[in-house]
Design a protein around this motif. Structure first.
Motif, PDB file in Angstrom:
ATOM      1  N   ARG A  46      11.097   3.991  10.041  1.00 48.25           N
ATOM      2  CA  ARG A  46      10.825   4.542   8.216  1.00 48.25           C
ATOM      3  C   ARG A  46      11.634   4.856   8.031  1.00 48.25           C
ATOM      4  NH1 ARG A  46       7.296   7.300   5.539  1.00 48.25           N
ATOM      5  NH2 ARG A  46       5.050   6.200   5.932  1.00 48.25           N
ATOM      6  N   PRO A  84       0.409  -1.075  -0.098  1.00 44.00           N
ATOM      7  CA  PRO A  84      -0.377  -0.184  -0.275  1.00 44.00           C
ATOM      8  C   PRO A  84       0.855   1.395  -0.225  1.00 44.00           C
ATOM      9  CG  PRO A  84       0.686  -1.072   1.720  1.00 44.00           C
ATOM     10  CD  PRO A  84       1.398  -2.279   1.755  1.00 44.00           C
ATOM     11  N   ILE A  85       0.522   1.990  -1.245  1.00 49.62           N
ATOM     12  CA  ILE A  85       0.940   3.173  -1.126  1.00 49.62           C
ATOM     13  C   ILE A  85       0.280   4.555  -0.324  1.00 49.62           C
ATOM     14  CG2 ILE A  85       2.851   4.236  -2.471  1.00 49.62           C
ATOM     15  CD1 ILE A  85       4.456   2.324  -1.344  1.00 49.62           C
ATOM     16  N   ASP A  92       4.372  -2.934   3.789  1.00 50.34           N
ATOM     17  CA  ASP A  92       4.865  -1.381   3.600  1.00 50.34           C
ATOM     18  C   ASP A  92       5.504  -1.164   3.345  1.00 50.34           C
ATOM     19  OD1 ASP A  92       2.963  -1.409   6.251  1.00 50.34           O
ATOM     20  OD2 ASP A  92       3.679  -0.842   7.759  1.00 50.34           O
ATOM     21  N   GLY A  93       5.279   0.005   2.611  1.00 52.19           N
ATOM     22  CA  GLY A  93       6.076   0.545   1.640  1.00 52.19           C
ATOM     23  C   GLY A  93       7.247   1.986   1.889  1.00 52.19           C
ATOM     24  N   HIS A 150      -4.963   2.578   4.759  1.00 51.73           N
ATOM     25  CA  HIS A 150      -4.045   1.029   4.661  1.00 51.73           C
ATOM     26  C   HIS A 150      -4.587   0.020   4.545  1.00 51.73           C
ATOM     27  CE1 HIS A 150      -0.356  -1.352   7.644  1.00 51.73           C
ATOM     28  NE2 HIS A 150      -0.937  -0.688   6.339  1.00 51.73           N
ATOM     29  N   ASP A 169      -3.240   4.923  -3.347  1.00 54.14           N
ATOM     30  CA  ASP A 169      -3.943   4.423  -1.980  1.00 54.14           C
ATOM     31  C   ASP A 169      -4.136   6.431  -2.153  1.00 54.14           C
ATOM     32  OD1 ASP A 169      -6.056   4.587  -0.062  1.00 54.14           O
ATOM     33  OD2 ASP A 169      -4.566   4.429   1.747  1.00 54.14           O
ATOM     34  N   ARG A 215      12.402  -4.910  13.699  1.00 55.84           N
ATOM     35  CA  ARG A 215      11.651  -3.599  12.752  1.00 55.84           C
ATOM     36  C   ARG A 215      12.311  -2.517  12.643  1.00 55.84           C
ATOM     37  NH1 ARG A 215       6.371  -2.625  10.375  1.00 55.84           N
ATOM     38  NH2 ARG A 215       5.477  -0.761  10.270  1.00 55.84           N
ATOM     39  N   LYS A 271       9.142   7.673  18.983  1.00 64.53           N
ATOM     40  CA  LYS A 271       8.093   7.990  18.969  1.00 64.53           C
ATOM     41  C   LYS A 271       7.182   7.193  20.171  1.00 64.53           C
ATOM     42  CE  LYS A 271       6.937   6.465  14.485  1.00 64.53           C
ATOM     43  NZ  LYS A 271       6.155   5.306  13.767  1.00 64.53           N
TER      44      LYS A 271
END
Ligand code: UDP
Ligand code: MG
Length: 327
Positions: A197, A7-8, A91-92, A71, A40, A194, A127
């Motif tokens: 980003r 998904p982008i 995810d992208g 998403h 998206d 993980r 975060k």
């Protein structure tokens, strides 16, 4: 063939680099692949970049949605458009590292029908919200009526049967890690670290994350509703104790005014809380009754032939995946 669904939404800084990394990883698997980018409703140049990638690379499929659906809506559209014998969802933004793809494919080759990528560690220290994720997964695991693996997001591989099962599920407010656990099949787990980003900011708003967490809990548990029953039992017991003790101690009514006011506020707050919980479930029931599609596909662009998605139902899987090939 293996499909990789991504998904982008506004990922222009990541796309080119991401494409290279996924391509390198898929070459290593030795399988044929298609890379399904779901646009998206991006407002930046992501869509043009995807079409540019497709002009150079026949592995690319671009699914263009009618607007931003979020998403889960984007992933659902990708799952409906993917043609592979197995489908990887990721995810992208490099948070789901492309290096893990060969391990997912290995798990599938060894016979697993669902390969779940589980986080061994996280690198999202900046975060505050990210710190709450592990807590959320534990709350969900506690309340859920169905066991859902901890620390697993959407990242993973589903074989065709699992994809078809998930596509056939009609619920709108989706929590994919839960649905993936719920459909069953032979599962395998791959651990990964993980990352943060790669570029840009997170695209999911705070409210949409809360909505996602609430979807997760409401679609796999009735316990919040039972909590309302528990409140009512507690309030009834407290009321009985109060009445009895007031009668026995013969306290004059005017001297317990403050206590009564406090009790009214507390009970009022509990009632509103219960109404709120009911509302969360009721709103979701309303979503189901309206039968609106999960997302609407504008066009699907397969490489080498311009193709147009026939149906906007975006829901009835047979209709939605019927493709008219334009020579
Ligand atoms: N995304 C999307 N639609 C949205 C928001 C995000 O398709 O409305 C995509 C986004 O481009 C990314 C993935 O979904 O590839 C995950 O989004 P994000 O990284 O913002 O979520 P987070 O990792 O922060 O939970
Ligand atoms: Mg992300």
């Amino acid at each position: 063939m293996i499909s990789v669904v991504v998904p982008i939404y506004n990922e222009e800084e990541n796309l080119a680099h991401f494409h290279q990394a996924v391509t390198a990883a898929m070459v290593k698997t030795g399988e044929d692949w298609e890379l399904v980018y779901v646009n998206d409703g991006s407002r930046d140049s992501s869509f043009d970049l995807m079409m540019g990638l497709q002009a150079e690379d026949p592995h690319v499929v671009v699914v263009d949605l009618s607007r931003n659906w979020g998403h889960m809506g984007a992933i659902s559209a990708g799952l409906r458009s993917a043609r592979g014998a197995a489908v990887i969802i990721m995810d992208g933004d490099f948070q789901d590292p492309p290096e893990v793809l060969p391990q997912l494919v290995n798990g599938w080759r060894e016979g697993a029908q669902v390969v779940v990528a589980v986080r061994r560690s996280r690198q999202e220290s900046r975060k505050i919200l990210a710190k709450l994720f592990p807590l959320f997964y534990r709350i969900l695991a506690t309340v859920s009526d169905y066991p859902i693996p901890l620390d697993a997001g959407i990242f993973g591989l589903l074989d065709r049967q699992a994809v078809d099962s998930i596509n056939s599920m009609r619920e709108r407010n989706r929590y994919l890690p839960g649905l993936r656990a719920w459909v069953g099949y032979r599962n395998a787990v791959v651990l990964y670290d993980r990352r943060d980003r790669a570029a840009g900011d997170g695209k999911l708003s705070f409210l949409s994350r809360i909505k996602y967490a609430t979807d997760a809990i409401t679609s796999f548990s009735y316990k919040p509703l039972r909590l309302c029953l528990l409140f009512s039992c507690l309030a009834s017991c407290a009321a009985m104790v109060l009445v009895i003790s007031t009668v026995i101690s013969r306290v004059p009514v005017h001297s317990i005014g403050f206590g009564i006011a406090a009790a009214i506020f507390i009970v009022g707050a509990l009632i509103l809380l219960c109404l709120g919980i009911l509302g969360e479930y009721l709103g979701r029931v309303y979503d189901e009754v309206r039968q609106r599609p999960l997302s609407i596909i504008n066009k699907v662009y397969y490489a080498s032939e311009v193709t147009v998605a026939a149906s906007n139902s975006g829901f009835d899987s047979e209709e939605a995946t019927r493709i008219y090939r334009v020579a």
